[in-house]
Design a protein around this motif. Structure first.
Motif, PDB file in Angstrom:
ATOM      1  N   ILE A  77     -71.621 -35.914  42.987  1.00  0.00           N
ATOM      2  CA  ILE A  77     -71.428 -35.128  41.764  1.00  0.00           C
ATOM      3  C   ILE A  77     -69.953 -34.760  41.622  1.00  0.00           C
ATOM      4  O   ILE A  77     -69.327 -34.282  42.566  1.00  0.00           O
ATOM      5  N   SER A  78     -69.428 -34.983  40.423  1.00  0.00           N
ATOM      6  CA  SER A  78     -68.038 -34.600  40.160  1.00  0.00           C
ATOM      7  C   SER A  78     -67.994 -33.694  38.917  1.00  0.00           C
ATOM      8  O   SER A  78     -69.030 -33.211  38.467  1.00  0.00           O
ATOM      9  N   LYS A 127     -61.678 -32.828  43.772  1.00  0.00           N
ATOM     10  CA  LYS A 127     -62.858 -33.575  43.294  1.00  0.00           C
ATOM     11  C   LYS A 127     -62.437 -34.990  42.882  1.00  0.00           C
ATOM     12  O   LYS A 127     -63.158 -35.953  43.132  1.00  0.00           O
ATOM     13  N   SER A 129     -76.096 -26.825  54.992  1.00  0.00           N
ATOM     14  CA  SER A 129     -74.802 -27.064  55.654  1.00  0.00           C
ATOM     15  C   SER A 129     -74.869 -26.894  57.172  1.00  0.00           C
ATOM     16  O   SER A 129     -73.979 -27.359  57.877  1.00  0.00           O
ATOM     17  N   ALA A 153     -73.451 -31.154  48.127  1.00  0.00           N
ATOM     18  CA  ALA A 153     -72.551 -30.272  48.885  1.00  0.00           C
ATOM     19  C   ALA A 153     -71.145 -30.370  48.305  1.00  0.00           C
ATOM     20  O   ALA A 153     -70.685 -31.455  47.965  1.00  0.00           O
ATOM     21  N   ALA A 154     -70.485 -29.243  48.204  1.00  0.00           N
ATOM     22  CA  ALA A 154     -69.110 -29.251  47.702  1.00  0.00           C
ATOM     23  C   ALA A 154     -68.464 -27.895  47.947  1.00  0.00           C
ATOM     24  O   ALA A 154     -69.149 -26.903  48.202  1.00  0.00           O
ATOM     25  N   THR A 199     -70.135 -33.781  35.766  1.00  0.00           N
ATOM     26  CA  THR A 199     -70.890 -32.824  34.961  1.00  0.00           C
ATOM     27  C   THR A 199     -70.052 -31.584  34.696  1.00  0.00           C
ATOM     28  O   THR A 199     -68.898 -31.494  35.164  1.00  0.00           O
ATOM     29  N   GLY A 202     -77.419 -24.991  47.882  1.00  0.00           N
ATOM     30  CA  GLY A 202     -76.560 -24.675  46.743  1.00  0.00           C
ATOM     31  C   GLY A 202     -77.374 -24.709  45.451  1.00  0.00           C
ATOM     32  O   GLY A 202     -78.591 -24.933  45.471  1.00  0.00           O
ATOM     33  N   GLN A 203     -76.702 -24.479  44.342  1.00  0.00           N
ATOM     34  CA  GLN A 203     -77.403 -24.421  43.055  1.00  0.00           C
ATOM     35  C   GLN A 203     -78.137 -25.735  42.734  1.00  0.00           C
ATOM     36  O   GLN A 203     -79.345 -25.747  42.450  1.00  0.00           O
ATOM     37  N   LEU A 204     -77.413 -26.854  42.798  1.00  0.00           N
ATOM     38  CA  LEU A 204     -78.042 -28.145  42.491  1.00  0.00           C
ATOM     39  C   LEU A 204     -79.088 -28.497  43.554  1.00  0.00           C
ATOM     40  O   LEU A 204     -80.157 -29.030  43.223  1.00  0.00           O
ATOM     41  N   VAL A 254     -72.310 -25.924  35.090  1.00  0.00           N
ATOM     42  CA  VAL A 254     -73.687 -25.958  35.604  1.00  0.00           C
ATOM     43  C   VAL A 254     -74.226 -24.538  35.805  1.00  0.00           C
ATOM     44  O   VAL A 254     -73.540 -23.683  36.369  1.00  0.00           O
ATOM     45  N   LEU A 279     -76.669 -30.422  58.255  1.00  0.00           N
ATOM     46  CA  LEU A 279     -75.792 -31.566  57.950  1.00  0.00           C
ATOM     47  C   LEU A 279     -74.476 -31.047  57.374  1.00  0.00           C
ATOM     48  O   LEU A 279     -74.440 -30.582  56.237  1.00  0.00           O
ATOM     49  N   ASP A 280     -73.438 -31.120  58.224  1.00  0.00           N
ATOM     50  CA  ASP A 280     -72.094 -30.708  57.795  1.00  0.00           C
ATOM     51  C   ASP A 280     -71.350 -31.965  57.364  1.00  0.00           C
ATOM     52  O   ASP A 280     -71.027 -32.815  58.192  1.00  0.00           O
ATOM     53  N   ILE A 281     -71.093 -32.083  56.063  1.00  0.00           N
ATOM     54  CA  ILE A 281     -70.502 -33.338  55.569  1.00  0.00           C
ATOM     55  C   ILE A 281     -69.086 -33.575  56.098  1.00  0.00           C
ATOM     56  O   ILE A 281     -68.578 -34.687  56.012  1.00  0.00           O
ATOM     57  N   TYR A 328     -59.029 -27.408  42.864  1.00  0.00           N
ATOM     58  CA  TYR A 328     -60.437 -27.838  42.885  1.00  0.00           C
ATOM     59  C   TYR A 328     -60.592 -29.194  42.185  1.00  0.00           C
ATOM     60  O   TYR A 328     -61.158 -30.140  42.756  1.00  0.00           O
ATOM     61  N   THR A 362     -66.843 -25.292  45.772  1.00  0.00           N
ATOM     62  CA  THR A 362     -66.904 -25.101  44.318  1.00  0.00           C
ATOM     63  C   THR A 362     -66.194 -23.834  43.822  1.00  0.00           C
ATOM     64  O   THR A 362     -66.304 -23.505  42.640  1.00  0.00           O
TER      65      THR A 362
HETATM   66  N1  LIG Z   1     -71.264 -25.211  39.290  1.00  0.00           N
HETATM   67  C1  LIG Z   1     -70.633 -25.805  38.278  1.00  0.00           C
HETATM   68  O1  LIG Z   1     -70.381 -25.216  37.223  1.00  0.00           O
HETATM   69  C2  LIG Z   1     -70.206 -27.251  38.408  1.00  0.00           C
HETATM   70  C3  LIG Z   1     -69.538 -27.853  37.332  1.00  0.00           C
HETATM   71  C4  LIG Z   1     -69.167 -29.193  37.446  1.00  0.00           C
HETATM   72  C5  LIG Z   1     -69.447 -29.890  38.597  1.00  0.00           C
HETATM   73  N2  LIG Z   1     -70.070 -29.261  39.637  1.00  0.00           N
HETATM   74  C6  LIG Z   1     -70.358 -30.021  40.865  1.00  0.00           C
HETATM   75  O2  LIG Z   1     -71.758 -30.022  41.062  1.00  0.00           O
HETATM   76  C7  LIG Z   1     -72.043 -30.092  42.450  1.00  0.00           C
HETATM   77  C8  LIG Z   1     -73.058 -29.020  42.818  1.00  0.00           C
HETATM   78  O3  LIG Z   1     -72.511 -27.742  42.509  1.00  0.00           O
HETATM   79  P1  LIG Z   1     -73.316 -26.398  42.780  1.00  0.00           P
HETATM   80  O4  LIG Z   1     -73.113 -25.526  41.593  1.00  0.00           O
HETATM   81  O5  LIG Z   1     -74.704 -26.711  43.223  1.00  0.00           O
HETATM   82  O6  LIG Z   1     -72.471 -25.801  44.004  1.00  0.00           O
HETATM   83  P2  LIG Z   1     -72.816 -24.626  45.018  1.00  0.00           P
HETATM   84  O7  LIG Z   1     -73.927 -23.796  44.481  1.00  0.00           O
HETATM   85  O8  LIG Z   1     -71.520 -23.969  45.349  1.00  0.00           O
HETATM   86  O9  LIG Z   1     -73.377 -25.370  46.297  1.00  0.00           O
HETATM   87  C9  LIG Z   1     -72.552 -26.088  47.153  1.00  0.00           C
HETATM   88  C10 LIG Z   1     -73.284 -26.255  48.469  1.00  0.00           C
HETATM   89  O10 LIG Z   1     -72.448 -27.040  49.319  1.00  0.00           O
HETATM   90  C11 LIG Z   1     -72.659 -26.565  50.615  1.00  0.00           C
HETATM   91  N3  LIG Z   1     -71.563 -26.931  51.507  1.00  0.00           N
HETATM   92  C12 LIG Z   1     -70.298 -26.447  51.554  1.00  0.00           C
HETATM   93  N4  LIG Z   1     -69.623 -27.020  52.553  1.00  0.00           N
HETATM   94  C13 LIG Z   1     -70.468 -27.889  53.147  1.00  0.00           C
HETATM   95  C14 LIG Z   1     -70.354 -28.774  54.239  1.00  0.00           C
HETATM   96  N5  LIG Z   1     -69.224 -28.890  54.941  1.00  0.00           N
HETATM   97  N6  LIG Z   1     -71.434 -29.529  54.579  1.00  0.00           N
HETATM   98  C15 LIG Z   1     -72.593 -29.413  53.894  1.00  0.00           C
HETATM   99  N7  LIG Z   1     -72.763 -28.595  52.866  1.00  0.00           N
HETATM  100  C16 LIG Z   1     -71.716 -27.838  52.491  1.00  0.00           C
HETATM  101  C17 LIG Z   1     -72.764 -25.063  50.467  1.00  0.00           C
HETATM  102  O11 LIG Z   1     -73.441 -24.564  51.597  1.00  0.00           O
HETATM  103  P3  LIG Z   1     -73.032 -23.146  52.233  1.00  0.00           P
HETATM  104  O12 LIG Z   1     -73.275 -22.140  51.179  1.00  0.00           O
HETATM  105  O13 LIG Z   1     -73.942 -23.035  53.422  1.00  0.00           O
HETATM  106  O14 LIG Z   1     -71.585 -23.268  52.598  1.00  0.00           O
HETATM  107  C18 LIG Z   1     -73.586 -24.940  49.196  1.00  0.00           C
HETATM  108  O15 LIG Z   1     -74.949 -24.856  49.502  1.00  0.00           O
HETATM  109  C19 LIG Z   1     -70.703 -29.983  43.151  1.00  0.00           C
HETATM  110  O16 LIG Z   1     -70.257 -31.272  43.503  1.00  0.00           O
HETATM  111  C20 LIG Z   1     -69.785 -29.403  42.106  1.00  0.00           C
HETATM  112  O17 LIG Z   1     -68.432 -29.793  42.318  1.00  0.00           O
HETATM  113  C21 LIG Z   1     -70.472 -27.963  39.559  1.00  0.00           C
END
Ligand SMILES: NC(=O)c1ccc[n+]([C@@H]2O[C@H](COP(=O)([O-])OP(=O)(O)OC[C@H]3O[C@@H](n4cnc5c(N)ncnc54)[C@H](OP(=O)(O)O)[C@@H]3O)[C@@H](O)[C@H]2O)c1
Length: 283
Positions: free
Chosen positions: A100-101, A130, A33, A60-61, A149, A10-12, A152, A36-38, A126, A63
């Motif tokens: 991360i929340s 969270k 994922s 993982a989340a 946060t 994912g992004q983070l 992002v 490791l499937d959470i 969502y 999102t």
């Molecule tokens: N993006 C934002 O603007 C933002 C803002 C505030 C807070 N946050 C928080 O920051 C954190 C990171 O966000 P991000 O932007 O990096 O999100 P992201 O790019 O959507 O990445 C989420 C990752 O979680 C993985 N995932 C989904 N289901 C899973 C499972 N069952 N087991 C393991 N991995 C799984 C996804 O993998 P697959 O693609 O393979 O499914 C993806 O790689 C999250 O907790 C999010 O809630 C994000």
């Protein structure tokens, strides 16, 4: 020191992979994922048994903020059951959890930055999942950090900055809301904060700093202001129009104001936070 990262693609997760070479003292274990499937406790525990992590960073989340409105069970499974599974495994293997929340826990009715003490009141599925994920962790295992946060973005994954640049390459004119106020957070800055917390705590294992912390970049802006700077720093000429939220209806209601107060984190870990514009300029 072993740090296991979930959701590594994912992004983070990608931002953590990007900074990993700067931290040779840490042995990172990046799990996507499939490895490791959470949502699968057995699978989580197998990974913990194999890697014996000192820290687990849960990147993982679920999102998809708008899609969550029509997929509440899936969002719950990943954001609540998944978070609880990680807390269970952390408890069993004595691993510190960094989770991360989000600012989307808040309803946005405040007009000064949200502190960790403010009462959440999510306006969508969502945000609710969270918040429930945070509670599941708090009820399961004390040794956790929950980092809230906002907004992002980075060169990795899907995010507002990349969407704006893509749309600008397809259209001459774009309309962006100017009445939702928050703070952009560069994923690499967030990744560095997570590493800083881990290394600080590793050397001070008996410290009692666990709990909830806010982190975003400094400053505040609207999505329109953010878009304007994205185009300015990327030399993109486009007709950009500010519009109210009412002109851009979405399935999930977003907070009108979600700036986060970072005083607690800055004091606890002596962290200097960059202004959002500075981080964006260097992207
Ligand atoms: N993006 C934002 O603007 C933002 C803002 C505030 C807070 N946050 C928080 O920051 C954190 C990171 O966000 P991000 O932007 O990096 O999100 P992201 O790019 O959507 O990445 C989420 C990752 O979680 C993985 N995932 C989904 N289901 C899973 C499972 N069952 N087991 C393991 N991995 C799984 C996804 O993998 P697959 O693609 O393979 O499914 C993806 O790689 C999250 O907790 C999010 O809630 C994000």
């Amino acid at each position: 020191m072993v740090v296991l990262v979930t959701g590594a693609n994912g992004q983070l997760g990608q931002a953590l992979q990007f900074i990993a070479p700067n931290h040779p003292e840490i042995q990172f274990v990046f799990c996507d994922s499939t490895s490791l499937d959470i949502t699968n406790l057995n699978n989580v525990e197998q990974n913990f048994k194999q890697h014996k992590p000192d820290f687990c960073i849960n990147a993982a989340a679920y999102t998809a903020v708008d899609k969550a409105e029509s997929e509440p069970e899936k969002a719950h499974l990943i954001n609540v059951v998944g978070a609880k599974n990680l807390a269970e495994a952390c408890k069993k293997f004595d691993t510190i959890l960094l989770h991360i929340s989000t600012d989307f826990l808040f309803d946005g009715t405040k007009d000064s930055p949200y502190t960790e003490e403010d009462t959440p009141n999510p306006t969508g599925v969502y945000g609710q999942t969270k918040l429930d994920g945070e509670k599941a962790i708090q009820e399961t295992f004390d040794k956790h950090f929950i980092i809230r946060t906002s907004w992002v973005y980075s060169q990795f994954g899907n995010n507002f900055m990349k969407t704006m640049l893509r749309l600008a390459s397809e259209r001459d004119k774009l309309s962006v809301v100017n009445d939702q106020i928050g703070t952009p957070t560069h994923a690499v800055d967030l990744a560095e904060v997570l590493v800083k917390i881990s290394t600080s705590i590793f050397h001070l294992p008996s410290s009692n700093l666990f709990g909830i912390y806010n982190f975003s970049n400094e400053g505040q802006c609207s999505w329109y202001d953010f878009a304007k700077k994205i185009f300015e720093f990327n030399n993109v000429k486009i007709n950009l129009e500010p519009i109210p939220t009412t002109s851009f209806p979405t399935p999930a209601k977003r907070p009108a104001f979600s700036v986060l107060d970072k005083t607690k984190l800055k004091n606890a870990f002596r962290i200097e936070v960059k202004h959002w514009g500075e981080s964006l300029k260097n992207t």
